[in-house]
Design a protein around this motif. Structure first.
Motif, PDB file in Angstrom:
ATOM      1  N   PRO A 166       1.404 -18.317 -19.064  1.00  5.95           N
ATOM      2  CA  PRO A 166       2.887 -18.990 -19.158  1.00  5.95           C
ATOM      3  C   PRO A 166       3.689 -18.011 -20.178  1.00  5.95           C
ATOM      4  N   ASP A 218       7.385 -16.030 -19.619  1.00  2.00           N
ATOM      5  CA  ASP A 218       8.434 -16.094 -20.646  1.00  2.00           C
ATOM      6  C   ASP A 218       9.002 -14.878 -21.149  1.00  2.00           C
ATOM      7  N   ASP A 225      -0.449 -16.938 -13.001  1.00  2.00           N
ATOM      8  CA  ASP A 225      -0.119 -18.464 -13.610  1.00  2.00           C
ATOM      9  C   ASP A 225      -0.619 -18.747 -14.877  1.00  2.00           C
TER      10      ASP A 225
END
Length: 255
Positions: A97, A101, A94
């Motif tokens: 990010p 992507d 987490d």
């Protein structure tokens, strides 16, 4: 889809002189379908969507594939699904990010006909994609953990890694590596002073994956050292200033 025996039984009823309406009511098969079977009784072959670069000869985005291969060898797996097909899963923390992507983008660049999904887990996001041909692209797939079985690249994969070494290394570092600021102390003029310097780590339990990483480091001119602690995973460290500068130029920290 009706099997051939069902089709023949329905046409036999029509052949007895019964109307399409009555046969349709009895069998539940529409009149238009019954009518079409007079022209062709055999089922049409199911078309297979051509979307596998290995099986269908489609172009492969080698840069995206080399990166995705690194991610897969670090934190990825492939599992067979109950209804057929396979699921590619890559775990992304987490905290990064941008990595999530980038993983999405790599999957879609390698297999444009598929989709990629993010599934939230405790402390991480699993980027997932379903397709029948993931084992074609990642023949390292197999039962058990990677560090308990042989991991070797196929010749066509090695050619891609040789042509795109930095993309492959970026995938490895983004999955099982990091860039940190290390520190140490030394005596300067009788006074102990602290100084800091950047370094990269790649950590993995598979001897084969570690060798793929260090062999690729050698090819791009990155100096490295390996440390081990018992039976745990080994750390490949890059701390030389010139090698860190190379890594910063082509890889950089996760984001």
């Amino acid at each position: 889809m009706y099997d051939i025996d069902t089709r023949r039984r329905a046409l036999a009823l029509v052949g007895q002189g019964r109307s399409l309406n009555s046969v349709s009511r009895e069998t539940g098969i529409s009149r238009s379908v019954l009518r079409s079977w007079h022209t062709r009784i055999e089922p049409l072959p199911r078309a297979r969507r051509a979307d596998c670069p290995r099986c269908d000869g489609l172009p492969l985005d080698e840069a995206a594939y080399a990166y995705l291969l690194g991610l897969y060898l670090g934190d990825g797996c492939i599992s067979r699904q109950p209804r057929g097909g396979h699921q590619l899963r890559i775990a992304c923390a987490d905290a990064w990010p941008g990595l999530i992507d980038a993983c999405h983008s790599a999957i879609l660049a390698v297999r444009p006909a598929l989709r990629a999904y993010s599934l939230q887990r405790k402390g991480c996001v699993t980027v997932t994609s379903y397709g029948r041909h993931w084992p074609c692209l990642f023949p390292q797939h197999g039962p058990g953990k990677k560090h308990d079985r042989l991991i070797a690249l196929e010749p066509w994969q090695q050619q891609i890694v040789d042509a795109r070494p930095w993309e492959f290394l970026r995938g490895l570092i983004h999955s099982d590596g990091c860039r940190i600021t290390n520190w140490a102390t030394r005596l300067v003029g009788g006074e102990r002073k602290r100084y800091e310097y950047p370094r990269y780590f790649f950590t993995n339990k598979s001897e084969d994956v570690l060798k793929l990483c260090t062999d690729t480091f050698d090819k791009v001119g990155v100096e490295w050292k390996m440390t081990r602690r018992g039976d745990g995973p080994a750390n490949v460290s890059v701390a030389r200033r010139a090698s860190v500068a190379l890594m910063d130029q082509y890889i950089g920290p996760k984001y």
